[in-house]
Design a protein around this motif. Sequence first.
Motif, PDB file in Angstrom:
ATOM      1  N   GLU A  81      43.146  86.771   4.694  1.00 40.08           N
ATOM      2  CA  GLU A  81      43.859  85.829   5.560  1.00 40.08           C
ATOM      3  C   GLU A  81      45.336  85.876   5.183  1.00 40.08           C
ATOM      4  OE1 GLU A  81      41.786  81.896   5.959  1.00 40.08           O
ATOM      5  OE2 GLU A  81      40.532  82.822   4.405  1.00 40.08           O
ATOM      6  N   LEU A  86      44.728  87.886  10.585  1.00 39.18           N
ATOM      7  CA  LEU A  86      43.565  88.148   9.741  1.00 39.18           C
ATOM      8  C   LEU A  86      43.377  89.656   9.673  1.00 39.18           C
ATOM      9  CD1 LEU A  86      40.979  86.940   8.292  1.00 39.18           C
ATOM     10  CD2 LEU A  86      39.819  87.339  10.457  1.00 39.18           C
ATOM     11  N   TYR A 102      46.556  85.471  14.838  1.00 40.73           N
ATOM     12  CA  TYR A 102      45.936  84.176  15.110  1.00 40.73           C
ATOM     13  C   TYR A 102      46.220  83.708  16.537  1.00 40.73           C
ATOM     14  CZ  TYR A 102      45.367  83.908  10.029  1.00 40.73           C
ATOM     15  OH  TYR A 102      45.034  84.165   8.734  1.00 40.73           O
ATOM     16  N   LEU A 148      35.844  79.617   7.786  1.00 45.16           N
ATOM     17  CA  LEU A 148      36.744  80.582   8.431  1.00 45.16           C
ATOM     18  C   LEU A 148      36.888  80.285   9.919  1.00 45.16           C
ATOM     19  CD1 LEU A 148      36.074  84.149   6.998  1.00 45.16           C
ATOM     20  CD2 LEU A 148      38.268  83.029   7.251  1.00 45.16           C
ATOM     21  N   ARG A 151      39.140  77.255  10.321  1.00 49.57           N
ATOM     22  CA  ARG A 151      40.526  77.581   9.945  1.00 49.57           C
ATOM     23  C   ARG A 151      41.175  78.489  10.975  1.00 49.57           C
ATOM     24  NH1 ARG A 151      44.746  78.457   6.971  1.00 49.57           N
ATOM     25  NH2 ARG A 151      45.290  80.395   5.938  1.00 49.57           N
ATOM     26  N   LEU A 152      40.457  79.524  11.410  1.00 53.79           N
ATOM     27  CA  LEU A 152      41.020  80.460  12.388  1.00 53.79           C
ATOM     28  C   LEU A 152      41.238  79.787  13.736  1.00 53.79           C
ATOM     29  CD1 LEU A 152      38.957  83.655  11.522  1.00 53.79           C
ATOM     30  CD2 LEU A 152      41.303  83.115  10.840  1.00 53.79           C
TER      31      LEU A 152
END
Length: 163
Positions: A81, A86, A102, A148, A151-152
């Motif tokens: 990350e 990513l 992102y 993940l 967060r993404l």
Amino acid sequence: METGTTGGTSGPEWVGLPGGLLTLRRLLLVFWTGLFALVTALVLGLAAGPAWAALAGVWLPVLAWGWWLLGRNWLSWRYAERADDLLISRGVMWRQETVVPYGRMQLVEVASGPLERRLRLASLQLHTAAAATDAKIPGLAPAEAERLRDRLTELGEARSAGL
């Protein structure tokens, strides 16, 4: 999980996959080569005689080679990350590194099939506007895949809000 940096202190922090994916793939390898060996032994044994059934042993080197290849492939999978994207890296002979910004992510989903659920694994699938840049990280622990995903998704919404 393995974590480490490559090539100095300024490189991305790479995270390797947990061992569950390797276990799953090796179990499938043993199942399928065992099935092929059994079918080979039965067909040759019935068609040509019991001595010919021993040729089913040809599947043992295939099993050994596949076992080794799966281990090498598993070691090649990693992700990092970064501030704006990513990175997903995989492959032994043909190395592929995918960069997913992102702001370009449209959908991030966590999927888990029956065998994956049994071994407590999940896959993270990233979808972007261009189908060619869709990316997947297989064999994560479900909690890590969900972390993940969240967060993404959060980073993707923040980056796309500025467009």
